[in-house]
Design a protein around this motif. Structure first.
Motif, PDB file in Angstrom:
ATOM      1  N   HIS A 165       0.830  -1.207   0.000  1.00  0.00           N
ATOM      2  CA  HIS A 165       0.000   0.000   0.000  1.00  0.00           C
ATOM      3  C   HIS A 165       0.868   1.262   0.000  1.00  0.00           C
ATOM      4  CE1 HIS A 165      -3.327   2.654   0.737  1.00  0.00           C
ATOM      5  NE2 HIS A 165      -2.809   3.050   1.888  1.00  0.00           N
ATOM      6  N   ILE A 166       1.848   1.309   0.881  1.00  0.00           N
ATOM      7  CA  ILE A 166       2.714   2.492   0.977  1.00  0.00           C
ATOM      8  C   ILE A 166       3.581   2.625  -0.269  1.00  0.00           C
ATOM      9  CG2 ILE A 166       4.640   3.515   2.260  1.00  0.00           C
ATOM     10  CD1 ILE A 166       3.264   2.366   4.826  1.00  0.00           C
ATOM     11  N   ALA A 167       4.146   1.520  -0.741  1.00  0.00           N
ATOM     12  CA  ALA A 167       4.965   1.555  -1.962  1.00  0.00           C
ATOM     13  C   ALA A 167       4.130   2.025  -3.151  1.00  0.00           C
ATOM     14  CB  ALA A 167       5.562   0.183  -2.239  1.00  0.00           C
ATOM     15  N   GLY A 168       2.891   1.586  -3.220  1.00  0.00           N
ATOM     16  CA  GLY A 168       2.009   2.007  -4.306  1.00  0.00           C
ATOM     17  C   GLY A 168       1.669   3.483  -4.272  1.00  0.00           C
ATOM     18  N   ARG A 169       1.618   4.052  -3.084  1.00  0.00           N
ATOM     19  CA  ARG A 169       1.330   5.492  -2.951  1.00  0.00           C
ATOM     20  C   ARG A 169       2.480   6.356  -3.442  1.00  0.00           C
ATOM     21  NH1 ARG A 169      -1.869   8.058   0.702  1.00  0.00           N
ATOM     22  NH2 ARG A 169      -0.085   9.074   1.703  1.00  0.00           N
ATOM     23  N   HIS A 170       3.723   5.873  -3.268  1.00  0.00           N
ATOM     24  CA  HIS A 170       4.875   6.735  -3.529  1.00  0.00           C
ATOM     25  C   HIS A 170       5.794   6.264  -4.647  1.00  0.00           C
ATOM     26  CE1 HIS A 170       3.674   8.960  -0.047  1.00  0.00           C
ATOM     27  NE2 HIS A 170       3.676   7.850   0.673  1.00  0.00           N
ATOM     28  N   GLY A 171       5.665   5.014  -5.062  1.00  0.00           N
ATOM     29  CA  GLY A 171       6.554   4.482  -6.087  1.00  0.00           C
ATOM     30  C   GLY A 171       6.369   5.174  -7.426  1.00  0.00           C
ATOM     31  N   GLU A 172       7.476   5.430  -8.077  1.00  0.00           N
ATOM     32  CA  GLU A 172       7.471   6.059  -9.400  1.00  0.00           C
ATOM     33  C   GLU A 172       8.098   5.069 -10.376  1.00  0.00           C
ATOM     34  OE1 GLU A 172       9.906   9.437  -8.564  1.00  0.00           O
ATOM     35  OE2 GLU A 172       8.436  10.318  -7.205  1.00  0.00           O
ATOM     36  N   VAL A 173       7.356   4.723 -11.425  1.00  0.00           N
ATOM     37  CA  VAL A 173       7.833   3.762 -12.411  1.00  0.00           C
ATOM     38  C   VAL A 173       8.222   4.507 -13.678  1.00  0.00           C
ATOM     39  CG1 VAL A 173       7.176   1.771 -13.834  1.00  0.00           C
ATOM     40  CG2 VAL A 173       6.371   1.939 -11.475  1.00  0.00           C
ATOM     41  N   SER A 174       9.391   4.158 -14.212  1.00  0.00           N
ATOM     42  CA  SER A 174       9.830   4.745 -15.477  1.00  0.00           C
ATOM     43  C   SER A 174      10.642   3.691 -16.221  1.00  0.00           C
ATOM     44  CB  SER A 174      10.666   6.009 -15.239  1.00  0.00           C
ATOM     45  OG  SER A 174      11.830   5.707 -14.495  1.00  0.00           O
ATOM     46  N   TYR A 175      10.974   4.020 -17.457  1.00  0.00           N
ATOM     47  CA  TYR A 175      11.759   3.108 -18.289  1.00  0.00           C
ATOM     48  C   TYR A 175      12.911   3.867 -18.929  1.00  0.00           C
ATOM     49  CZ  TYR A 175       7.960  -0.254 -17.981  1.00  0.00           C
ATOM     50  OH  TYR A 175       7.021  -1.144 -17.516  1.00  0.00           O
ATOM     51  N   ARG A 176      13.994   3.180 -19.120  1.00  0.00           N
ATOM     52  CA  ARG A 176      15.097   3.658 -19.945  1.00  0.00           C
ATOM     53  C   ARG A 176      15.303   2.538 -20.954  1.00  0.00           C
ATOM     54  NH1 ARG A 176      20.890   5.735 -17.784  1.00  0.00           N
ATOM     55  NH2 ARG A 176      19.597   7.383 -16.904  1.00  0.00           N
ATOM     56  N   GLY A 177      14.684   2.714 -22.128  1.00  0.00           N
ATOM     57  CA  GLY A 177      14.666   1.620 -23.100  1.00  0.00           C
ATOM     58  C   GLY A 177      13.867   0.472 -22.509  1.00  0.00           C
ATOM     59  N   ARG A 178      14.468  -0.714 -22.467  1.00  0.00           N
ATOM     60  CA  ARG A 178      13.796  -1.884 -21.897  1.00  0.00           C
ATOM     61  C   ARG A 178      14.063  -2.040 -20.404  1.00  0.00           C
ATOM     62  NH1 ARG A 178      14.744  -7.119 -25.343  1.00  0.00           N
ATOM     63  NH2 ARG A 178      15.909  -7.428 -23.453  1.00  0.00           N
ATOM     64  N   ILE A 179      14.762  -1.122 -19.814  1.00  0.00           N
ATOM     65  CA  ILE A 179      15.097  -1.197 -18.388  1.00  0.00           C
ATOM     66  C   ILE A 179      13.961  -0.565 -17.585  1.00  0.00           C
ATOM     67  CG2 ILE A 179      16.724  -0.525 -16.606  1.00  0.00           C
ATOM     68  CD1 ILE A 179      18.829  -0.266 -18.893  1.00  0.00           C
ATOM     69  N   LEU A 180      13.389  -1.334 -16.669  1.00  0.00           N
ATOM     70  CA  LEU A 180      12.323  -0.854 -15.791  1.00  0.00           C
ATOM     71  C   LEU A 180      12.951  -0.289 -14.526  1.00  0.00           C
ATOM     72  CD1 LEU A 180       9.354  -0.705 -14.728  1.00  0.00           C
ATOM     73  CD2 LEU A 180       9.678  -3.070 -13.961  1.00  0.00           C
ATOM     74  N   ILE A 181      12.501   0.895 -14.123  1.00  0.00           N
ATOM     75  CA  ILE A 181      13.039   1.569 -12.942  1.00  0.00           C
ATOM     76  C   ILE A 181      11.887   1.850 -11.978  1.00  0.00           C
ATOM     77  CG2 ILE A 181      14.263   3.608 -12.095  1.00  0.00           C
ATOM     78  CD1 ILE A 181      15.151   3.860 -15.200  1.00  0.00           C
ATOM     79  N   LYS A 182      12.041   1.402 -10.741  1.00  0.00           N
ATOM     80  CA  LYS A 182      11.075   1.723  -9.686  1.00  0.00           C
ATOM     81  C   LYS A 182      11.813   2.536  -8.638  1.00  0.00           C
ATOM     82  CE  LYS A 182       8.112  -2.269 -10.337  1.00  0.00           C
ATOM     83  NZ  LYS A 182       7.445  -3.402  -9.669  1.00  0.00           N
ATOM     84  N   ALA A 183      11.352   3.764  -8.428  1.00  0.00           N
ATOM     85  CA  ALA A 183      11.993   4.678  -7.477  1.00  0.00           C
ATOM     86  C   ALA A 183      11.021   4.973  -6.341  1.00  0.00           C
ATOM     87  CB  ALA A 183      12.388   5.975  -8.179  1.00  0.00           C
ATOM     88  N   TYR A 184      11.544   4.925  -5.117  1.00  0.00           N
ATOM     89  CA  TYR A 184      10.742   5.190  -3.931  1.00  0.00           C
ATOM     90  C   TYR A 184      11.380   6.326  -3.144  1.00  0.00           C
ATOM     91  CZ  TYR A 184       8.989   0.584  -5.144  1.00  0.00           C
ATOM     92  OH  TYR A 184       8.452  -0.483  -5.823  1.00  0.00           O
ATOM     93  N   PRO A 185      10.796   7.531  -3.203  1.00  0.00           N
ATOM     94  CA  PRO A 185      11.308   8.629  -2.375  1.00  0.00           C
ATOM     95  C   PRO A 185      11.013   8.295  -0.911  1.00  0.00           C
ATOM     96  CG  PRO A 185       9.325   9.295  -3.569  1.00  0.00           C
ATOM     97  CD  PRO A 185       9.655   7.907  -4.012  1.00  0.00           C
ATOM     98  N   LEU A 186      12.049   8.214  -0.109  1.00  0.00           N
ATOM     99  CA  LEU A 186      11.904   7.653   1.228  1.00  0.00           C
ATOM    100  C   LEU A 186      11.319   8.602   2.278  1.00  0.00           C
ATOM    101  CD1 LEU A 186      15.119   5.485   1.275  1.00  0.00           C
ATOM    102  CD2 LEU A 186      12.743   4.713   1.083  1.00  0.00           C
ATOM    103  N   ARG A 187      11.404   9.916   2.090  1.00  0.00           N
ATOM    104  CA  ARG A 187      10.807  10.834   3.080  1.00  0.00           C
ATOM    105  C   ARG A 187       9.303  10.611   3.209  1.00  0.00           C
ATOM    106  NH1 ARG A 187      13.425  12.431   7.363  1.00  0.00           N
ATOM    107  NH2 ARG A 187      15.534  12.343   6.607  1.00  0.00           N
ATOM    108  N   PRO A 188       8.536  10.605   2.102  1.00  0.00           N
ATOM    109  CA  PRO A 188       7.097  10.365   2.249  1.00  0.00           C
ATOM    110  C   PRO A 188       6.768   8.935   2.695  1.00  0.00           C
ATOM    111  CG  PRO A 188       7.658  10.762  -0.062  1.00  0.00           C
ATOM    112  CD  PRO A 188       8.885  11.014   0.740  1.00  0.00           C
ATOM    113  N   VAL A 189       7.597   7.967   2.309  1.00  0.00           N
ATOM    114  CA  VAL A 189       7.403   6.590   2.784  1.00  0.00           C
ATOM    115  C   VAL A 189       7.555   6.562   4.297  1.00  0.00           C
ATOM    116  CG1 VAL A 189       8.431   4.279   2.792  1.00  0.00           C
ATOM    117  CG2 VAL A 189       8.091   5.483   0.611  1.00  0.00           C
ATOM    118  N   TYR A 190       8.625   7.178   4.793  1.00  0.00           N
ATOM    119  CA  TYR A 190       8.874   7.228   6.232  1.00  0.00           C
ATOM    120  C   TYR A 190       7.713   7.930   6.955  1.00  0.00           C
ATOM    121  CZ  TYR A 190      10.970   8.371  10.722  1.00  0.00           C
ATOM    122  OH  TYR A 190      11.201   8.510  12.061  1.00  0.00           O
TER     123      TYR A 190
END
Length: 167
Positions: free
Chosen positions: A85-110
């Motif tokens: 639930h928390i990861a879904g609220r803050h996770g940002e998904v992007s791609y660099r070509g075929r590379i999948l990137i999941k970024a989680y800014p930790l301040r709002p997660v915390y």
């Protein structure tokens, strides 16, 4: 931008061809392009159709904040549904070509963990249905328990093992 704090391969790569030498550099560049206190998972989809290689990375300040977040979540009794639930609220998904990137800014997660944000009954039921469907597909019995907190810091994410080199 900040430099990479830590970059580690999620699991040891035991394939005969090993990890391509450029892969670590690209993962480090991806992590370095994100702001401070961010946890990233970089997924390389393999040409042979095998499971992706996953690099975990933390930008400056991310490791201690991720571990502190995890500690507080565990003390509060949070579990895998809460993490999703928390990861879904803050996770940002992007791609660099075929590379999948999941970024989680930790301040709002915390902040969510500190504030005691939990998954709803509906979200828990959703996760239970997914676990039951997976069990059915694999011919295994569905667990009766909810998985534990998956982690945002290296203490849990890497389970005490580091396959990369701290920088």
């Amino acid at each position: 931008m900040d430099t990479v704090s830590t970059l580690s391969l999620a699991e040891p790569d035991l394939s005969p061809e090993g990890v391509p030498p450029w892969e670590r550099s690209v993962a480090a560049d991806i992590v370095a392009s994100h702001p401070r206190e961010t946890f990233l998972r970089v997924f390389y989809h393999r040409a042979d159709g095998g499971p992706p290689r996953i690099w975990n990375g933390w930008t400056v300040g991310g490791e201690p904040l991720g571990d502190r977040t995890d500690m507080e979540a565990l003390v509060a009794g949070m579990d895998g549904a809460d993490w999703m639930h928390i990861a879904g609220r803050h996770g940002e998904v992007s791609y660099r070509g075929r590379i999948l990137i999941k970024a989680y800014p930790l301040r709002p997660v915390y902040a969510d963990v500190r504030d005691g944000l939990r998954a709803s009954k509906e979200r828990r039921a959703e996760m239970r249905r997914a676990m039951e469907a997976q069990a059915e597909l694999t011919g295994r019995q569905s667990p009766t328990w909810m998985p534990g907190w998956f982690g945002f810091g290296p203490g849990i994410v890497l389970k005490g093992k580091r396959f990369g080199v701290s920088q």
